[in-house]
Design a protein around this motif. Structure first.
Motif, short mmCIF file in Angstrom:
data_model
loop_
_atom_site.label_atom_id
_atom_site.label_comp_id
_atom_site.label_asym_id
_atom_site.label_seq_id
_atom_site.Cartn_x
_atom_site.Cartn_y
_atom_site.Cartn_z
N ILE A 31 -7.20 5.61 58.78
CA ILE A 31 -5.97 6.28 58.35
C ILE A 31 -4.81 5.13 58.93
O ILE A 31 -4.73 4.80 59.96
CB ILE A 31 -5.52 7.65 58.92
N SER A 32 -3.68 5.01 57.89
CA SER A 32 -2.46 4.45 58.47
C SER A 32 -1.28 5.57 58.20
O SER A 32 -1.30 6.17 57.28
CB SER A 32 -2.02 3.31 57.42
N VAL A 33 -0.85 5.85 59.21
CA VAL A 33 0.42 6.79 59.33
C VAL A 33 1.62 6.07 59.83
O VAL A 33 1.72 5.25 60.75
CB VAL A 33 -0.11 7.94 60.33
N ALA A 34 2.99 6.53 59.33
CA ALA A 34 4.10 5.97 59.92
C ALA A 34 5.17 7.21 59.32
O ALA A 34 5.15 7.98 58.41
CB ALA A 34 4.29 4.74 58.99
N ILE B 53 3.87 3.89 47.73
CA ILE B 53 3.39 3.36 49.22
C ILE B 53 1.74 3.07 49.38
O ILE B 53 1.51 2.20 50.07
CB ILE B 53 3.53 4.58 50.13
N GLY B 54 0.99 3.81 48.44
CA GLY B 54 -0.39 3.50 48.51
C GLY B 54 -0.52 2.28 47.92
O GLY B 54 -1.82 1.53 48.48
N GLY C 188 -2.59 -0.22 50.55
CA GLY C 188 -3.70 -0.38 50.06
C GLY C 188 -4.84 0.75 50.33
O GLY C 188 -6.11 0.71 50.51
N GLY C 189 -4.20 1.97 49.92
CA GLY C 189 -5.20 3.41 50.10
C GLY C 189 -4.21 4.28 49.06
O GLY C 189 -3.44 4.02 48.49
N ARG D 72 -1.72 -4.25 57.34
CA ARG D 72 -2.16 -3.14 56.35
C ARG D 72 -3.38 -2.95 57.30
O ARG D 72 -4.69 -3.29 57.45
CB ARG D 72 -2.74 -3.65 55.00
N PRO D 73 -3.39 -1.79 58.05
CA PRO D 73 -4.36 -1.21 59.02
C PRO D 73 -5.61 -0.85 58.39
O PRO D 73 -6.67 -1.08 58.78
CB PRO D 73 -3.71 -0.03 59.70
N LEU D 74 -5.51 -0.25 57.10
CA LEU D 74 -6.73 -0.02 56.15
C LEU D 74 -7.73 -1.22 56.28
O LEU D 74 -8.86 -1.27 56.13
CB LEU D 74 -6.49 0.51 55.04
N ASP D 75 -6.95 -2.45 55.90
CA ASP D 75 -7.77 -3.64 55.64
C ASP D 75 -8.45 -4.10 56.95
O ASP D 75 -9.23 -4.92 56.88
CB ASP D 75 -6.82 -4.72 55.16
#
Length: 370
Positions: free
Chosen positions: A190-193, A65-66, A70-71, A182-185
């Motif tokens: 934080i990306s949560v799901a 998942i990381g 992208g994290g 990709r929210p981090l990009d």
């Protein structure tokens, strides 16, 4: 492979989180269950000393998942457990959190039942805006596309504005999945799901995750999970990792089906409203086209009444009534029955991977019958 040497979505989905090849070993080793581990009698516990904080199967899933987000990721027992961990990790008494007014209703319920009692103030803004000033806000939680209304917000612009005011930004990436955006990009912290939905896509497990590039946030989220125990089981983690391999293929068919269904429904005079961010006349189209790498397989419509929704679902042979979404089978849910602030005839359709022509024909015939 792209010009910059990076692999495409399908390749990344298939290979994410796999161990190095070893002759005589399976591509994806079987689940390591949470039985007691043997400890070194001299040094005591090492990396795998107890099943709650440590599990090799879960670590492989988190690595996969990381890679896609992208994290660095931490897996949870459900999406609600993951978003709760983010809220409780970041927020303290006296803080203000800005939540989506049209997002997942259980998050708003948690704010009212728990955060308020802890002295955390919750403010609300619709996903499509307008947004208030972020001054004095500790955390901004975005959900885009929103569930179930499918509005889209500009993550990059809102993240920049929030950070200028000193706020952290978390994005609920459930609907889009990391192959959709990709929210981090885009500047989020934080990306949560919920991995229960399209990420794993087989309607056979519960899962959540939070991903970040901030080492301090990751440590705090990990500590919260380890101390509160909201971990996924080893077999669920293994099933989830297995399912990631087909993510690109599943999303491609689901999105194509959603496009065809949305066009067919938009042409009908007996469907009051159709929302799919991939339609050129959808209010979210411009932002979605710029921000998202693919549009998800959800279509929202209004059939006017709860009675017509029930008649439609009874008449359809391919659309199952179910509250989850993102699976292989097309399903639909009348959201008002769960307490969502939606009209009685509002219906969220989750397109599966059936043949497009068959699905459109079935939905059309079921509507004609009602």
């Amino acid at each position: 492979m792209s010009r910059d040497g990076s692999y495409g979505d399908g390749t990344r989905s298939v290979h994410a989180g796999l161990p190095a090849p070893e002759p005589g070993q399976p591509f994806l080793p079987g689940p390591v269950f949470a039985a007691p581990y043997h400890l070194d009698p001299t040094t005591g516990p090492g990396r795998d000393g107890y099943g709650r904080p440590d599990n090799p199967t879960r670590r492989r899933l988190e690595a996969a998942i990381g890679e896609l987000e992208g994290g660095d990721a931490r897996a949870f027992a459900s999406g609600q457990a993951a978003v709760t961990a983010v809220l409780m990790t970041v927020l303290r008494p006296g803080d203000t959190v800005l939540l989506p007014a049209d997002g997942y209703y259980a998050v708003r319920s948690f704010a009212a039942s728990t955060l308020d009692g802890l002295g955390v103030r919750a403010a609300y803004a619709p996903t499509a805006g307008p947004y208030p000033s972020f001054d004095g806000v500790r955390l901004v939680l975005l959900e885009t596309p929103s569930n179930p209304g499918l509005d889209v917000c500009d993550v990059a612009a809102l993240s920049a504005a929030a950070k200028a005011a000193g706020a952290l930004v978390a994005v609920d990436n459930t609907t889009a999945t990391p192959l959709g955006q990709r929210p981090l990009d885009l500047g989020a912290d934080i990306s949560v799901a919920s991995g229960t939905k399209a990420l794993t896509g087989h309607s056979d497990l519960l899962l959540g995750y939070a991903a970040t590039r901030d080492a301090t946030l990751l440590e705090r989220i990990t500590t919260w999970r380890n101390q509160t125990g909201g971990i996924p089981g080893a077999f669920d983690a293994w099933l989830a990792h297995r399912s990631l391999a087909t993510l690109d293929l599943r999303l491609a068919r689901q999105s194509a089906n959603a496009a065809a269904v949305a066009v067919a429904l938009a042409a009908r005079s007996d469907v009051e409203r159709v929302r799919w961010p991939g339609l050129p006349d959808d209010p979210s189209y411009v932002v979605a086209e710029r921000q998202m790498r693919r549009i998800p397989g959800l279509v929202s419509i209004d059939l006017g009444s709860a009675e017509r929704v029930a008649a439609f679902l009874k008449a359809s042979k391919l659309v199952f009534a179910a509250t989850s979404f993102g699976g292989l089978h097309t399903s639909a849910d009348r959201r008002a029955q769960w307490g969502d602030d939606t009209p009685p005839g509002f219906l969220r359709i989750s397109c599966g991977i059936e043949d497009t022509a068959d699905l459109v024909a079935d939905i059309t015939a079921a509507l004609d019958a009602t």
